[in-house]
Design an enzyme around this catalytic site. Sequence first.
Site, mmCIF file in Angstrom:
data_model
loop_
_atom_site.group_PDB
_atom_site.id
_atom_site.type_symbol
_atom_site.label_atom_id
_atom_site.label_comp_id
_atom_site.label_asym_id
_atom_site.label_seq_id
_atom_site.Cartn_x
_atom_site.Cartn_y
_atom_site.Cartn_z
ATOM 1 N N GLY A 247 -10.108 -5.268 -13.000
ATOM 2 C CA GLY A 247 -10.588 -5.703 -11.686
ATOM 3 C C GLY A 247 -11.222 -7.074 -11.622
ATOM 4 O O GLY A 247 -11.687 -7.479 -10.557
ATOM 5 N N GLU A 292 -9.599 -2.725 -19.032
ATOM 6 C CA GLU A 292 -8.176 -2.744 -18.672
ATOM 7 C C GLU A 292 -7.830 -3.854 -17.700
ATOM 8 O O GLU A 292 -7.349 -3.594 -16.593
ATOM 9 C CB GLU A 292 -7.838 -1.422 -17.951
ATOM 10 C CG GLU A 292 -7.422 -0.307 -18.828
ATOM 11 C CD GLU A 292 -7.294 0.990 -18.024
ATOM 12 O OE1 GLU A 292 -6.851 1.962 -18.625
ATOM 13 O OE2 GLU A 292 -7.624 1.022 -16.829
ATOM 14 N N ARG A 295 -4.747 -8.527 -13.778
ATOM 15 C CA ARG A 295 -4.662 -9.787 -13.028
ATOM 16 C C ARG A 295 -5.276 -10.968 -13.783
ATOM 17 O O ARG A 295 -4.715 -12.057 -13.810
ATOM 18 C CB ARG A 295 -5.399 -9.603 -11.693
ATOM 19 C CG ARG A 295 -5.205 -10.744 -10.711
ATOM 20 C CD ARG A 295 -6.149 -10.597 -9.507
ATOM 21 N NE ARG A 295 -6.210 -9.255 -8.995
ATOM 22 C CZ ARG A 295 -5.476 -8.797 -7.977
ATOM 23 N NH1 ARG A 295 -4.654 -9.603 -7.344
ATOM 24 N NH2 ARG A 295 -5.592 -7.551 -7.588
ATOM 25 N N ARG A 332 2.526 -10.300 -1.476
ATOM 26 C CA ARG A 332 1.079 -10.181 -1.298
ATOM 27 C C ARG A 332 0.546 -10.797 0.012
ATOM 28 O O ARG A 332 -0.310 -10.197 0.658
ATOM 29 C CB ARG A 332 0.347 -10.735 -2.530
ATOM 30 C CG ARG A 332 0.708 -9.956 -3.807
ATOM 31 C CD ARG A 332 -0.176 -10.287 -4.989
ATOM 32 N NE ARG A 332 -1.516 -9.784 -4.837
ATOM 33 C CZ ARG A 332 -2.551 -10.492 -4.449
ATOM 34 N NH1 ARG A 332 -2.403 -11.779 -4.204
ATOM 35 N NH2 ARG A 332 -3.727 -9.936 -4.305
ATOM 36 N N TYR A 336 -1.244 -7.987 2.009
ATOM 37 C CA TYR A 336 -2.712 -7.994 1.966
ATOM 38 C C TYR A 336 -3.321 -9.202 2.671
ATOM 39 O O TYR A 336 -4.503 -9.454 2.505
ATOM 40 C CB TYR A 336 -3.204 -8.067 0.508
ATOM 41 C CG TYR A 336 -2.555 -7.140 -0.470
ATOM 42 C CD1 TYR A 336 -2.701 -5.760 -0.353
ATOM 43 C CD2 TYR A 336 -1.833 -7.642 -1.557
ATOM 44 C CE1 TYR A 336 -2.122 -4.911 -1.284
ATOM 45 C CE2 TYR A 336 -1.262 -6.794 -2.488
ATOM 46 C CZ TYR A 336 -1.402 -5.429 -2.347
ATOM 47 O OH TYR A 336 -0.841 -4.593 -3.269
ATOM 48 N N CYS A 363 14.208 -12.143 6.766
ATOM 49 C CA CYS A 363 14.240 -11.831 8.193
ATOM 50 C C CYS A 363 13.049 -10.976 8.539
ATOM 51 O O CYS A 363 13.143 -9.746 8.660
ATOM 52 C CB CYS A 363 15.526 -11.098 8.530
ATOM 53 S SG CYS A 363 16.889 -12.214 8.494
ATOM 54 N N GLU A 364 11.924 -11.632 8.673
ATOM 55 C CA GLU A 364 10.653 -10.932 8.877
ATOM 56 C C GLU A 364 9.648 -12.028 9.228
ATOM 57 O O GLU A 364 9.427 -12.940 8.413
ATOM 58 C CB GLU A 364 10.309 -10.258 7.529
ATOM 59 C CG GLU A 364 8.906 -9.778 7.374
ATOM 60 C CD GLU A 364 8.654 -8.487 8.137
ATOM 61 O OE1 GLU A 364 9.428 -7.531 7.935
ATOM 62 O OE2 GLU A 364 7.709 -8.473 8.938
#
Length: 438
Positions: A247, A292, A295, A332, A336, A363-364
């Site tokens: 994290g 752990e 990122r 992302r 987010y 196409c978005e």
Amino acid sequence: MNFRDTLNIGKNGHLQIGGVDCVDLAKKYSTPLFVMDEAYIRAVARAFKNTVETTYGYGGVAYASKAFSCKAIYQVMKEEDMNIDVVSAGEIYTAICSGFDISRAYFHGNNKLVSELEFAISHDIGHIVVDNLEEVDLIDMIAAKNHVVQKVLIRTNPGVEAHTHSFIQTAKIDSKFGFSIKNGDAKQVIDKILTKQNVEFEGVHCHIGSQIFDKSAFALAVDVMTDFIAQLAKENIKVAVLNMGGGFGVHYSGDDPKFDIAQYCDYVATLTFKLNECIKSKGIDKPYLMIEPGRSIVGEAGITLYSVGAIKEIKGIKKYLSIDGGMTDNIRPALYDAQYDAIIANKADQKGEEVVTIAGKCCESGDIIVKDICLPKAERGDIVAVFTTGAYCYSMASNYNRNTIPPVVFVKDGKSAYAVKPQNFEDIVRNDVEVKYE
Ligand code: LLP
């Protein structure tokens, strides 16, 4: 951007990564292209390991491979003597294919499939992190069939919820992950594990969130976890392993702190400092510590290179630079509202002149990679480099619109090589078959 010795601007004004000119990379491999700075990945992994060693002396680091998974990265982790976190049979399979010793893996997931548990246990997975009650029965049964005793941790929910810049402590127990410590669920699953012949209780796990900058959140989580360990000790239940999850936040853009590797290690040191203190004050046995991070090991190591195509100016409103990738290689921003920083790699030494929006080709309308960024005047064919795309971009890539997933190239000491080859049209239709009813 957060420049470093292996990510900087060369004398010719081009962006360089791992000693390689990004314009040359774009020419050699075409775009879009994921580029990973191998030396930086290794340096962060080593620094985390070293900090656990020097500040705690009894623990290790598991790379959370959901952040970026392919054979080459498991190979690197193997060479760096790292453990790994895996969350599917696919990740386990990839790790095995790379020659990674799967006994060094922690298998997570709120709904591990029976087939995944069978695959993991029959390949001698190191630890399974139990995340629901039925899983205990399943693991016991499958382990018995395989004539093994399976080591497990339990995923707990310590009630510490972290968001990027702050955290809260809640009694909130509504999460699909973990067993609440507060309401007794965590203790209940341990009691169940202790009745099983083929399951061995090794310890406890928590993961309080991702992209966290507030280090005190980790210290608070350590406090809650060691309280729980002390409570278990009173009932003669030994916790051999404490896994504190990942994290640690990284720099994406704007106000995000720009840490160097030593500062990343402060996350670990804050955690171990608190753990040493709690062990003393609560009189508990020293657990083997695992962290752990995903990122923070691969995030800033990666950049994505794109070519500028269509440029569209809506007078008085916006100028769009369209690139040859988009949400298929970086979901992302759409998912987010993640913010990224970018430059024009072939004009890296030039000042920003105009505010543009970097749009993907899908196409978005939500397929926007960077909103309102000031760049030098761009032309068709310029190479855009987006920073900090090493984590959760390739691993979350898709074939939406039947775009191919870009290749991944590793760079090191002025050299480059494929880690993942480009998909081609044949890959796109590989599993398509003529529909034949019988
Ligand atoms: N351990 C566990 C049990 C986790 O669930 C995670 C991340 C990690 C470790 C690694 O966390 P990291 O150090 O990478 O923050 N797709 C999202 C991120 C989801 C993270 C899920 N779990 C994103 O793109 O931001």
